[in-house]
Write a protein that holds these residues in place. Structure first.
Motif, PDB file in Angstrom:
ATOM      1  N   ASP A   4      20.681  -3.711 -14.552  1.00  0.00           N
ATOM      2  CA  ASP A   4      19.528  -3.418 -13.711  1.00  0.00           C
ATOM      3  C   ASP A   4      19.877  -3.385 -12.226  1.00  0.00           C
ATOM      4  OD1 ASP A   4      17.967  -3.278 -15.958  1.00  0.00           O
ATOM      5  OD2 ASP A   4      17.349  -5.381 -15.847  1.00  0.00           O
ATOM      6  N   ASP A   5      21.118  -3.627 -11.868  1.00  0.00           N
ATOM      7  CA  ASP A   5      21.547  -3.667 -10.477  1.00  0.00           C
ATOM      8  C   ASP A   5      21.634  -2.248  -9.922  1.00  0.00           C
ATOM      9  OD1 ASP A   5      22.466  -4.442  -8.046  1.00  0.00           O
ATOM     10  OD2 ASP A   5      24.479  -4.958  -8.733  1.00  0.00           O
ATOM     11  N   PRO A   6      20.789  -1.881  -8.931  1.00  0.00           N
ATOM     12  CA  PRO A   6      20.788  -0.513  -8.405  1.00  0.00           C
ATOM     13  C   PRO A   6      21.882  -0.253  -7.364  1.00  0.00           C
ATOM     14  CG  PRO A   6      19.079  -1.766  -7.332  1.00  0.00           C
ATOM     15  CD  PRO A   6      19.697  -2.672  -8.369  1.00  0.00           C
ATOM     16  N   ARG A   7      22.651  -1.260  -6.958  1.00  0.00           N
ATOM     17  CA  ARG A   7      23.633  -1.072  -5.882  1.00  0.00           C
ATOM     18  C   ARG A   7      24.708  -0.038  -6.197  1.00  0.00           C
ATOM     19  NH1 ARG A   7      24.593  -7.239  -4.540  1.00  0.00           N
ATOM     20  NH2 ARG A   7      24.538  -7.170  -6.786  1.00  0.00           N
ATOM     21  N   PRO A   8      25.323  -0.038  -7.372  1.00  0.00           N
ATOM     22  CA  PRO A   8      26.334   1.011  -7.624  1.00  0.00           C
ATOM     23  C   PRO A   8      25.729   2.411  -7.591  1.00  0.00           C
ATOM     24  CG  PRO A   8      26.560  -0.761  -9.220  1.00  0.00           C
ATOM     25  CD  PRO A   8      25.298  -1.021  -8.450  1.00  0.00           C
ATOM     26  N   LEU A   9      24.534   2.539  -8.117  1.00  0.00           N
ATOM     27  CA  LEU A   9      23.858   3.832  -8.107  1.00  0.00           C
ATOM     28  C   LEU A   9      23.509   4.245  -6.679  1.00  0.00           C
ATOM     29  CD1 LEU A   9      22.916   6.009 -10.012  1.00  0.00           C
ATOM     30  CD2 LEU A   9      20.735   4.833 -10.208  1.00  0.00           C
ATOM     31  N   ALA A  10      23.092   3.300  -5.869  1.00  0.00           N
ATOM     32  CA  ALA A  10      22.781   3.601  -4.471  1.00  0.00           C
ATOM     33  C   ALA A  10      24.018   4.083  -3.738  1.00  0.00           C
ATOM     34  CB  ALA A  10      22.200   2.367  -3.784  1.00  0.00           C
ATOM     35  N   THR A  11      25.159   3.503  -4.036  1.00  0.00           N
ATOM     36  CA  THR A  11      26.402   3.935  -3.399  1.00  0.00           C
ATOM     37  C   THR A  11      26.733   5.364  -3.794  1.00  0.00           C
ATOM     38  OG1 THR A  11      27.215   1.668  -3.439  1.00  0.00           O
ATOM     39  CG2 THR A  11      28.850   3.402  -3.138  1.00  0.00           C
ATOM     40  N   VAL A  12      26.570   5.689  -5.045  1.00  0.00           N
ATOM     41  CA  VAL A  12      26.866   7.042  -5.521  1.00  0.00           C
ATOM     42  C   VAL A  12      25.928   8.055  -4.862  1.00  0.00           C
ATOM     43  CG1 VAL A  12      26.785   8.546  -7.550  1.00  0.00           C
ATOM     44  CG2 VAL A  12      27.831   6.289  -7.706  1.00  0.00           C
ATOM     45  N   TYR A  13      24.669   7.728  -4.741  1.00  0.00           N
ATOM     46  CA  TYR A  13      23.709   8.646  -4.119  1.00  0.00           C
ATOM     47  C   TYR A  13      23.867   8.714  -2.604  1.00  0.00           C
ATOM     48  CZ  TYR A  13      21.083   8.953  -8.500  1.00  0.00           C
ATOM     49  OH  TYR A  13      20.703   9.199  -9.787  1.00  0.00           O
ATOM     50  N   ALA A  14      24.309   7.629  -1.987  1.00  0.00           N
ATOM     51  CA  ALA A  14      24.423   7.594  -0.536  1.00  0.00           C
ATOM     52  C   ALA A  14      25.595   8.426  -0.035  1.00  0.00           C
ATOM     53  CB  ALA A  14      24.563   6.157  -0.055  1.00  0.00           C
ATOM     54  N   VAL A  15      26.639   8.560  -0.818  1.00  0.00           N
ATOM     55  CA  VAL A  15      27.839   9.274  -0.359  1.00  0.00           C
ATOM     56  C   VAL A  15      27.530  10.717   0.044  1.00  0.00           C
ATOM     57  CG1 VAL A  15      30.090  10.162  -1.102  1.00  0.00           C
ATOM     58  CG2 VAL A  15      29.491   7.775  -1.514  1.00  0.00           C
ATOM     59  N   PRO A  16      26.888  11.546  -0.798  1.00  0.00           N
ATOM     60  CA  PRO A  16      26.629  12.917  -0.348  1.00  0.00           C
ATOM     61  C   PRO A  16      25.660  12.982   0.838  1.00  0.00           C
ATOM     62  CG  PRO A  16      25.651  12.543  -2.506  1.00  0.00           C
ATOM     63  CD  PRO A  16      26.458  11.341  -2.181  1.00  0.00           C
ATOM     64  N   ILE A  17      24.697  12.091   0.883  1.00  0.00           N
ATOM     65  CA  ILE A  17      23.758  12.110   2.004  1.00  0.00           C
ATOM     66  C   ILE A  17      24.470  11.758   3.304  1.00  0.00           C
ATOM     67  CG2 ILE A  17      21.719  10.970   2.981  1.00  0.00           C
ATOM     68  CD1 ILE A  17      20.557  10.930   0.159  1.00  0.00           C
ATOM     69  N   VAL A  18      25.340  10.765   3.273  1.00  0.00           N
ATOM     70  CA  VAL A  18      26.088  10.387   4.474  1.00  0.00           C
ATOM     71  C   VAL A  18      27.033  11.512   4.891  1.00  0.00           C
ATOM     72  CG1 VAL A  18      27.851   8.802   5.356  1.00  0.00           C
ATOM     73  CG2 VAL A  18      25.879   7.914   4.108  1.00  0.00           C
ATOM     74  N   LEU A  19      27.745  12.104   3.937  1.00  0.00           N
ATOM     75  CA  LEU A  19      28.659  13.195   4.268  1.00  0.00           C
ATOM     76  C   LEU A  19      27.918  14.401   4.844  1.00  0.00           C
ATOM     77  CD1 LEU A  19      31.162  13.062   1.272  1.00  0.00           C
ATOM     78  CD2 LEU A  19      31.525  12.283   3.625  1.00  0.00           C
ATOM     79  N   LEU A  20      26.799  14.749   4.258  1.00  0.00           N
ATOM     80  CA  LEU A  20      26.007  15.868   4.784  1.00  0.00           C
ATOM     81  C   LEU A  20      25.433  15.548   6.162  1.00  0.00           C
ATOM     82  CD1 LEU A  20      24.268  16.887   1.471  1.00  0.00           C
ATOM     83  CD2 LEU A  20      25.782  18.354   2.824  1.00  0.00           C
ATOM     84  N   THR A  21      25.069  14.306   6.399  1.00  0.00           N
ATOM     85  CA  THR A  21      24.585  13.902   7.721  1.00  0.00           C
ATOM     86  C   THR A  21      25.708  14.016   8.751  1.00  0.00           C
ATOM     87  OG1 THR A  21      22.957  12.424   6.727  1.00  0.00           O
ATOM     88  CG2 THR A  21      23.506  12.038   9.041  1.00  0.00           C
ATOM     89  N   LEU A  22      26.920  13.628   8.383  1.00  0.00           N
ATOM     90  CA  LEU A  22      28.054  13.761   9.299  1.00  0.00           C
ATOM     91  C   LEU A  22      28.366  15.219   9.607  1.00  0.00           C
ATOM     92  CD1 LEU A  22      30.431  10.983   7.921  1.00  0.00           C
ATOM     93  CD2 LEU A  22      29.119  10.957  10.058  1.00  0.00           C
ATOM     94  N   VAL A  23      28.295  16.083   8.604  1.00  0.00           N
ATOM     95  CA  VAL A  23      28.500  17.518   8.829  1.00  0.00           C
ATOM     96  C   VAL A  23      27.426  18.056   9.766  1.00  0.00           C
ATOM     97  CG1 VAL A  23      28.422  19.787   7.704  1.00  0.00           C
ATOM     98  CG2 VAL A  23      29.734  17.928   6.671  1.00  0.00           C
TER      99      VAL A  23
END
Length: 103
Positions: free
Chosen positions: A9-28
């Protein structure tokens, strides 16, 4: 014991997976927004500089739009708050204004 373990039930690994493309797109988006804001045409005749501004704005707005589209997915929204997508959206708006204003 047949039920899922509490570790599932720990959402942290899933949050990391979802955060990566959002962070990369924000940097671009940030890089191309910065590029669009720092290009200075030499004069009204400098079509290459104006084309560079438009291209940088298009890429910045596009990357911000994709980041927002990823965040809109229900599975992503459940795990990541709106604060993850706000920087990308702000950068997209800034690039859109720069695009509309021109050189």
């Amino acid at each position: 014991m047949t039920g899922p373990s509490p570790a599932d039930d720990d959402p942290r690994p899933l949050a990391t997976v979802y955060a990566v493309p959002i962070v990369l797109l924000t940097l671009v988006s940030a890089y191309f927004c910065w590029t669009a804001l720092t290009i200075r045409p030499s004069g009204d005749w400098d079509d290459d500089a104006y084309a560079g501004i438009v291209l940088a704005c298009v890429v910045s707005v596009g990357a911000a739009g994709v980041a927002a589209a990823v965040w809109v997915l229900p599975s992503v929204r459940r795990v990541l708050g709106w604060g993850w997508v706000v920087p990308a959206v702000v950068l997209g708006v800034v690039a859109g204004v720069r695009w509309a204003v021109g050189g």
